[in-house]
Design a protein around this motif. Structure first.
Motif, PDB file in Angstrom:
ATOM      1  N   VAL A  20      -8.102  -7.750  -4.448  1.00 12.64           N
ATOM      2  CA  VAL A  20      -6.638  -7.749  -4.363  1.00 12.64           C
ATOM      3  C   VAL A  20      -6.152  -6.299  -4.281  1.00 12.64           C
ATOM      4  O   VAL A  20      -6.426  -5.498  -5.188  1.00 12.64           O
ATOM      5  CB  VAL A  20      -6.008  -8.446  -5.584  1.00 12.64           C
ATOM      6  N   PRO A  21      -5.418  -5.928  -3.216  1.00 16.20           N
ATOM      7  CA  PRO A  21      -4.960  -4.540  -3.073  1.00 16.20           C
ATOM      8  C   PRO A  21      -3.774  -4.230  -3.982  1.00 16.20           C
ATOM      9  O   PRO A  21      -2.890  -5.061  -4.184  1.00 16.20           O
ATOM     10  CB  PRO A  21      -4.567  -4.445  -1.598  1.00 16.20           C
ATOM     11  N   HIS A  22      -3.774  -3.008  -4.502  1.00 17.17           N
ATOM     12  CA  HIS A  22      -2.682  -2.524  -5.351  1.00 17.17           C
ATOM     13  C   HIS A  22      -2.304  -1.125  -4.859  1.00 17.17           C
ATOM     14  O   HIS A  22      -2.939  -0.142  -5.255  1.00 17.17           O
ATOM     15  CB  HIS A  22      -3.107  -2.467  -6.819  1.00 17.17           C
ATOM     16  N   PRO A  23      -1.293  -1.003  -4.006  1.00 21.41           N
ATOM     17  CA  PRO A  23      -0.875   0.329  -3.551  1.00 21.41           C
ATOM     18  C   PRO A  23      -0.080   1.047  -4.631  1.00 21.41           C
ATOM     19  O   PRO A  23       0.726   0.426  -5.329  1.00 21.41           O
ATOM     20  CB  PRO A  23       0.002   0.027  -2.329  1.00 21.41           C
ATOM     21  N   PRO A  24      -0.303   2.353  -4.816  1.00 29.44           N
ATOM     22  CA  PRO A  24       0.506   3.098  -5.780  1.00 29.44           C
ATOM     23  C   PRO A  24       1.951   3.205  -5.305  1.00 29.44           C
ATOM     24  O   PRO A  24       2.211   3.235  -4.098  1.00 29.44           O
ATOM     25  CB  PRO A  24      -0.163   4.476  -5.825  1.00 29.44           C
ATOM     26  N   ARG A  25       2.873   3.238  -6.240  1.00 28.19           N
ATOM     27  CA  ARG A  25       4.286   3.304  -5.891  1.00 28.19           C
ATOM     28  C   ARG A  25       4.769   4.746  -5.911  1.00 28.19           C
ATOM     29  O   ARG A  25       4.666   5.422  -6.930  1.00 28.19           O
ATOM     30  CB  ARG A  25       5.104   2.458  -6.860  1.00 28.19           C
ATOM     31  N   GLY A  26       5.301   5.182  -4.790  1.00 31.75           N
ATOM     32  CA  GLY A  26       5.868   6.521  -4.715  1.00 31.75           C
ATOM     33  C   GLY A  26       4.952   7.494  -3.999  1.00 31.75           C
ATOM     34  O   GLY A  26       3.731   7.479  -4.200  1.00 31.75           O
ATOM     35  N   PRO A  27       5.516   8.344  -3.147  1.00 30.65           N
ATOM     36  CA  PRO A  27       4.694   9.286  -2.366  1.00 30.65           C
ATOM     37  C   PRO A  27       3.972  10.315  -3.219  1.00 30.65           C
ATOM     38  O   PRO A  27       2.836  10.680  -2.923  1.00 30.65           O
ATOM     39  CB  PRO A  27       5.718   9.944  -1.426  1.00 30.65           C
ATOM     40  N   LYS A  28       4.605  10.796  -4.275  1.00 35.28           N
ATOM     41  CA  LYS A  28       3.956  11.798  -5.126  1.00 35.28           C
ATOM     42  C   LYS A  28       2.758  11.196  -5.844  1.00 35.28           C
ATOM     43  O   LYS A  28       1.690  11.815  -5.941  1.00 35.28           O
ATOM     44  CB  LYS A  28       4.956  12.352  -6.138  1.00 35.28           C
ATOM     45  N   LEU A  29       2.911   9.974  -6.349  1.00 27.13           N
ATOM     46  CA  LEU A  29       1.799   9.311  -7.020  1.00 27.13           C
ATOM     47  C   LEU A  29       0.644   9.071  -6.053  1.00 27.13           C
ATOM     48  O   LEU A  29      -0.533   9.239  -6.413  1.00 27.13           O
ATOM     49  CB  LEU A  29       2.272   7.989  -7.618  1.00 27.13           C
ATOM     50  N   SER A  30       0.955   8.722  -4.822  1.00 29.91           N
ATOM     51  CA  SER A  30      -0.078   8.518  -3.800  1.00 29.91           C
ATOM     52  C   SER A  30      -0.838   9.806  -3.537  1.00 29.91           C
ATOM     53  O   SER A  30      -2.076   9.793  -3.387  1.00 29.91           O
ATOM     54  CB  SER A  30       0.555   8.017  -2.498  1.00 29.91           C
ATOM     55  N   ARG A  31      -0.135  10.922  -3.492  1.00 28.93           N
ATOM     56  CA  ARG A  31      -0.791  12.207  -3.215  1.00 28.93           C
ATOM     57  C   ARG A  31      -1.662  12.656  -4.378  1.00 28.93           C
ATOM     58  O   ARG A  31      -2.762  13.193  -4.180  1.00 28.93           O
ATOM     59  CB  ARG A  31       0.262  13.258  -2.873  1.00 28.93           C
ATOM     60  N   VAL A  32      -1.181  12.448  -5.597  1.00 30.79           N
ATOM     61  CA  VAL A  32      -1.985  12.794  -6.767  1.00 30.79           C
ATOM     62  C   VAL A  32      -3.263  11.962  -6.784  1.00 30.79           C
ATOM     63  O   VAL A  32      -4.368  12.492  -6.971  1.00 30.79           O
ATOM     64  CB  VAL A  32      -1.175  12.582  -8.063  1.00 30.79           C
TER      65      VAL A  32
END
Length: 261
Positions: A20-32
């Motif tokens: 089950v995919p869980h994408p991180p919320r928010g561009p900064k969190l994705s980059r970290v």
């Protein structure tokens, strides 16, 4: 039954738990998350995270903001995986460390498959090399990190993966050529020369595939299209190897396969 955790950067960054995919919320969190993934099992210093997020214009409270992002990342991991994230994301005095181990990051599996395909091709096993290439390329869900804006550090990792994908494509095409799949390759190669108009290798393979499919006139036209692109964009002529291929086709001589990748 143990939980299966995987991370993906071959497309938008995401965590997958038991499929089950869980994408991180928010561009900064994705980059970290992305930077920690690319440097998995290594310490990522706070200064590196600040540099990736803000470059040479960090806010006054950049370090505190990084800590806040790490807090939210830890909560994201705990919520998505349903477990304490302490065994995944460790805090150190100078920074943070994401402990993954083998086979949890799709980019690692992809790179290993590309290397396997290269070895198989070098040992004269094109059918297996073609299969390894297809499995590797099927892992891609889109551009690395998707539409996530990237800074200097992540940009280098993205470019490396994009170059590795081109290598995977070249190896898989080479394997299929050795298996005599010239006709089947023509539509794909036309798409590749459209996507990578300055990649002379893809053009050359299209020319060769057309000729070996009994389409001599189309092969000569494809050479003319390559010549026009190189001249217009770079002021260059096709390489001597490709010009020799053109000469052989034009004069009706047997065509020697171009050098493998």
């Amino acid at each position: 039954m143990p939980t299966t955790i995987r991370f993906s950067v071959l497309g938008a960054p995401q965590l997958t738990v038991d499929g089950v995919p869980h994408p991180p919320r928010g561009p900064k969190l994705s980059r970290v998350l992305a930077l920690l993934l690319f440097r998995r099992d290594q310490l990522v210093e706070v200064e590196a995270l600040v540099d990736e997020l803000w470059g040479d214009r960090p806010p006054r409270r950049a370090v505190s903001t990084v800590r806040t992002h790490i807090y939210h990342l830890r909560k994201f991991l705990e919520h998505s995986a349903g477990r304490d994230a302490g065994d995944l994301l460790a805090t150190r005095p100078q920074g943070y460390l994401l402990r993954l181990g083998p086979d949890r990051l799709d980019a690692d599996v992809f790179a290993r498959l590309v290397e396997s395909g290269r070895t198989l091709l070098a040992h004269g096993r094109p059918a297996e090399a073609a299969r390894a290439g297809r499995v590797a390329l099927d892992m891609w869900r889109g551009r690395p990190l998707g539409n996530t804006a990237v800074g200097t550090l992540l940009r280098g990792h993205v470019h490396r993966l994009e170059e590795l994908r081109i290598q995977a494509l070249e190896q898989r095409v080479e394997a299929d050529m050795r298996l005599g799949r010239h006709r089947e390759l023509v539509p794909e190669l036309r798409g590749l020369v459209a996507a990578y108009p300055l990649n002379e290798w893809f053009h050359a393979r299209l020319i060769e595939a057309l000729q070996r499919s009994g389409r001599r006139a189309d092969a000569l036209r494809a050479f003319g299209e390559l010549s026009t692109v190189l001249s217009t964009e770079l002021g260059l002529r096709p390489s001597g190897e490709v010009r020799e291929l053109y000469r052989s086709i034009r004069e009706g001589e047997p065509v020697r396969a171009l050098d493998a990748v």
